[in-house]
Design an enzyme around this catalytic site. Sequence first.
Site, short mmCIF file in Angstrom:
data_model
loop_
_atom_site.label_atom_id
_atom_site.label_comp_id
_atom_site.label_asym_id
_atom_site.label_seq_id
_atom_site.Cartn_x
_atom_site.Cartn_y
_atom_site.Cartn_z
CD GLU A 28 -3.31 -1.04 2.10
OE1 GLU A 28 -3.27 0.38 2.68
OE2 GLU A 28 -4.26 -1.75 2.08
CD GLU A 227 -4.30 -5.63 3.98
OE1 GLU A 227 -5.24 -5.13 4.34
OE2 GLU A 227 -3.28 -5.57 4.10
#
Length: 328
Positions: A28, A227
Amino acid sequence: MINFYLKYVKTVVREYKGLVKYWVTFNEMNHIDPQSEASDFFVYMLAGLTYDELPGDKRESLATIGYNMTLAGVKATKLIREIDKNNIVGCVFGIHPIYPRDCNPVNVMNAFKEMDRDYYQIDAMCNGKFPTYKMKEYEDFGIHLEINHEDAQAFAEGKIDFIGLNYYQTGVSKTGEGNENDEKLFGGVQNPYLKQSKWGWAIDPVGMRYLLNYTYRKYGLPIMITENGLGAVDEFIDGRINDDYRIDYLKQHLREMKKAILEDHIECIGYLMWGPIDLVSATNGEMKKRYGFIYVNKYDDGSGDLSRIPKDSFYWYQNIIQIQGEEL
């Protein structure tokens, strides 16, 4: 810092040579961007500095960090493949699609720009070149990056093999024309067509299918959902944690992923749920926001013995794996 990182990469990848096949370089890092509202929140988690500790011009610092992490990622990709030609290397990005608030062309354009902002590092790592549009954008902001003449070669030689996507929710663009009073976490506004979690995150299974389609058609690389999950308040009652709401969330999302694979012909190579075991929420710093299949006996006041108890979702997911999703 890039050289320190590459030394770490070399140490880890050599240690697990032959044991680990799939590698990701960063998680991320797309949240580090001068225009990202999440930057204030993520800058410490990703870069080791608080926002106030950033030196000089804050926008220029964020742009420098984002560029250098991207450069480190492509250099690591090449290094990992050099250590073992069988290694498959990707990078993980936290993306939530942005919808326009309506079909007003101004709002559609603003939503596109807000969503596509998170793709500049994926562009760099998939296309073999740090995107020109991003450099021009930095120039507009008066941002000047220190770029080595060898960087271009690093980008060309370090293209990733697959894309990891962390998906939890979609958003509605808060820019453009319309009411700005109903904002939610990380910006945007609530979508009236969707239900929200207790923490205000829009629950949008179709959004996962949309994200898979959008990203795959843009780059043509295999995608792994790295995720996905639901943060909720789970209660331990009569020796059992009945989390049917989590089962429903996962069932709906996995159905859309299955449609993306079978109907849309998206090359989705894996799915990882966040997270198998309850842990402190990164965004809230709380234990009460639980994601896991396994309940951990620990609470925000510090009490609890850390014992672990499988939730109902644990047994449901165990069965889904065994039957390879046939009942979705």
